[in-house]
Design a protein around this motif. Structure first.
Motif, PDB file in Angstrom:
ATOM      1  N   GLN A 196      23.502  10.139  39.262  1.00 21.85           N
ATOM      2  CA  GLN A 196      24.014   9.033  38.431  1.00 21.85           C
ATOM      3  C   GLN A 196      24.875   9.513  37.276  1.00 21.85           C
ATOM      4  N   ILE A 197      25.781  10.413  37.588  1.00 20.52           N
ATOM      5  CA  ILE A 197      26.666  10.935  36.538  1.00 20.52           C
ATOM      6  C   ILE A 197      27.975  10.162  36.521  1.00 20.52           C
ATOM      7  N   GLU A 198      28.338   9.748  35.320  1.00 15.88           N
ATOM      8  CA  GLU A 198      29.567   8.971  35.170  1.00 15.88           C
ATOM      9  C   GLU A 198      30.706   9.911  34.762  1.00 15.88           C
ATOM     10  N   VAL A 199      31.841   9.777  35.448  1.00 14.19           N
ATOM     11  CA  VAL A 199      32.979  10.653  35.142  1.00 14.19           C
ATOM     12  C   VAL A 199      34.020   9.899  34.334  1.00 14.19           C
ATOM     13  N   ASP A 200      34.496  10.544  33.283  1.00 11.92           N
ATOM     14  CA  ASP A 200      35.577   9.963  32.486  1.00 11.92           C
ATOM     15  C   ASP A 200      36.788  10.885  32.634  1.00 11.92           C
ATOM     16  N   LEU A 201      37.800  10.420  33.369  1.00 11.03           N
ATOM     17  CA  LEU A 201      38.960  11.263  33.667  1.00 11.03           C
ATOM     18  C   LEU A 201      40.145  10.875  32.794  1.00 11.03           C
ATOM     19  N   GLN A 202      40.633  11.823  32.017  1.00 11.45           N
ATOM     20  CA  GLN A 202      41.759  11.544  31.108  1.00 11.45           C
ATOM     21  C   GLN A 202      42.881  12.546  31.350  1.00 11.45           C
ATOM     22  N   ILE A 203      43.695  12.264  32.343  1.00 11.84           N
ATOM     23  CA  ILE A 203      44.846  13.128  32.616  1.00 11.84           C
ATOM     24  C   ILE A 203      46.060  12.218  32.840  1.00 11.84           C
ATOM     25  N   PRO A 204      47.137  12.404  32.084  1.00  9.83           N
ATOM     26  CA  PRO A 204      48.318  11.554  32.293  1.00  9.83           C
ATOM     27  C   PRO A 204      48.806  11.648  33.741  1.00  9.83           C
ATOM     28  N   ALA A 205      49.290  10.524  34.259  1.00  6.83           N
ATOM     29  CA  ALA A 205      49.676  10.460  35.675  1.00  6.83           C
ATOM     30  C   ALA A 205      50.860  11.363  36.019  1.00  6.83           C
ATOM     31  N   ASP A 206      51.624  11.760  34.972  1.00  3.31           N
ATOM     32  CA  ASP A 206      52.847  12.524  35.275  1.00  3.31           C
ATOM     33  C   ASP A 206      52.718  14.031  35.032  1.00  3.31           C
ATOM     34  N   TYR A 236      24.060  21.346  35.998  1.00  3.63           N
ATOM     35  CA  TYR A 236      23.354  21.599  34.748  1.00  3.63           C
ATOM     36  C   TYR A 236      23.426  20.405  33.804  1.00  3.63           C
ATOM     37  N   ASN A 237      23.800  19.236  34.341  1.00  5.56           N
ATOM     38  CA  ASN A 237      23.836  18.018  33.532  1.00  5.56           C
ATOM     39  C   ASN A 237      22.476  17.343  33.603  1.00  5.56           C
ATOM     40  N   LYS A 238      22.243  16.402  32.698  1.00  3.85           N
ATOM     41  CA  LYS A 238      20.997  15.630  32.820  1.00  3.85           C
ATOM     42  C   LYS A 238      21.258  14.433  33.749  1.00  3.85           C
ATOM     43  N   THR A 239      20.205  13.862  34.271  1.00  3.13           N
ATOM     44  CA  THR A 239      20.351  12.680  35.116  1.00  3.13           C
ATOM     45  C   THR A 239      20.956  11.560  34.271  1.00  3.13           C
ATOM     46  N   ALA A 240      21.861  10.797  34.864  1.00  2.92           N
ATOM     47  CA  ALA A 240      22.584   9.720  34.173  1.00  2.92           C
ATOM     48  C   ALA A 240      23.417  10.245  33.002  1.00  2.92           C
ATOM     49  N   GLY A 241      23.859  11.490  33.124  1.00  2.00           N
ATOM     50  CA  GLY A 241      24.698  12.096  32.086  1.00  2.00           C
ATOM     51  C   GLY A 241      26.163  11.738  32.276  1.00  2.00           C
ATOM     52  N   LYS A 242      26.996  12.379  31.462  1.00  2.00           N
ATOM     53  CA  LYS A 242      28.446  12.122  31.548  1.00  2.00           C
ATOM     54  C   LYS A 242      29.214  13.397  31.807  1.00  2.00           C
ATOM     55  N   LEU A 243      30.379  13.233  32.399  1.00  2.00           N
ATOM     56  CA  LEU A 243      31.250  14.371  32.635  1.00  2.00           C
ATOM     57  C   LEU A 243      32.647  13.929  32.199  1.00  2.00           C
ATOM     58  N   TRP A 244      33.148  14.578  31.147  1.00  2.00           N
ATOM     59  CA  TRP A 244      34.497  14.243  30.678  1.00  2.00           C
ATOM     60  C   TRP A 244      35.472  15.276  31.239  1.00  2.00           C
ATOM     61  N   ILE A 245      36.483  14.816  31.915  1.00  2.00           N
ATOM     62  CA  ILE A 245      37.491  15.748  32.429  1.00  2.00           C
ATOM     63  C   ILE A 245      38.822  15.339  31.825  1.00  2.00           C
TER      64      ILE A 245
END
Ligand code: ADP
Length: 262
Positions: free
Chosen positions: A130-140, A164-173
């Motif tokens: 249940q890890i939520e990913v937040d992706l922030q990369i410009p499309a170009d 090594y994340n916790k359950t229901a953690g976040k991953l910022w890319i």
């Protein structure tokens, strides 16, 4: 650590020029020691899953197969250990390949699309934890890079960010192209890495808290592979981490790349 060679050069029938050549072999000895350590570690790490596979199949063949529950339990272990063995062999081969031939195969790619494709392969693992990913990369974001090597780097960092994340953690890319370079960072909400171990985690086979890392099924080679590939791509890797809060791995690469570094 010095090795010496003495050379006699005749000048005429009565005189010799005596030259002493001194070599500093500290580095050579160090490389030799590291190679021996590596072979020792490899043998040890390979033996662990092989012993389990041999042991459990032997027990199955000796009669444990008759009981359905035991059979399923043992086969699951054999399967998991085979996967571990495959991962280990792949990591060892990656390291061997890069040690012998740091050649680059450059092409232009879109960073956003590249990361999105990789994330797709992690979907089952992300959902399971249940890890939520937040992706922030410009499309170009267009970059010139060795796709295969970058894939190894990103795969390993995302895999660790999940493992090594916790359950229901976040991953910022996040990533961006700047004036002279481009960067990518992967940040998790996991266990964190103690300050005095932040450098050591890049060593071959180094793991923090062995029991937890073993439970997570790693080889201890992932970040060593990352480090070698980042180096081959003329890049830099930095880690910032706080125990109990999370870790952030950031890689930076030059925009201008040359083929076939040697
Ligand atoms: P492994 O195959 O054990 O994951 P790695 O070389 O990828 O090996 O990582 C080495 C060790 O560094 C891991 O065993 C783990 O203890 C630690 N580590 C790596 N990434 C992270 C992370 N994102 N958060 C916390 N610890 C990490």
């Amino acid at each position: 650590n010095v090795d010496a060679h003495v050379v006699y050069v005749p000048i005429n029938s009565h005189h010799f020029l005596v030259m002493a050549l001194l070599y500093d072999i500290t580095e050579l000895k160090e490389i030799e020691r590291m190679q021996m350590d590596f072979v020792g570690n490899v043998s040890h790490e390979l033996k662990t899953p092989i012993t389990a596979i041999t042991g459990f199949t032997e027990t199955l063949l000796q009669g444990a197969m008759d009981d359905k529950q035991t059979r399923e339990e043992f086969l699951k272990i054999v399967y998991q250990e085979s996967l571990k063995l495959t991962e280990l062999v792949e990591d060892i081969l990656s390291l061997a390949r890069i040690d012998s031939k740091p050649q680059l195969n450059l092409s232009m790619l879109n960073l956003h699309a590249f990361i999105t494709d990789i994330l797709r392969t992690f979907k089952p693992e992300l959902e399971k934890k249940q890890i939520e990913v937040d992706l922030q990369i410009p499309a170009d974001c267009q970059i010139n890079v060795d796709k295969n090597k970058l894939q190894h780097v990103v795969n390993n960092l995302i895999q660790n960010g999940i493992k090594y994340n916790k359950t229901a953690g976040k991953l910022w890319i996040s990533g961006e192209v700047r004036e002279k370079d481009w960067c990518l960072s992967i940040q998790d909400t996991g266990y964190g890495i103690p300050k005095d171990e932040q450098e050591r985690i890049f060593e071959r086979f180094y793991r923090i808290d062995t029991s937890r890392s073993r439970q997570n099924g790693g080889t201890g080679l992932g970040l060593a592979v990352v480090k070698e590939y980042v180096k081959a791509l003329s890049g830099k890797i930095e880690v910032k981490s706080q125990v109990g809060v999370g870790s952030r791995f950031a890689v930076t690469f030059p925009l201008e790349m040359k083929d076939n570094l040697s």
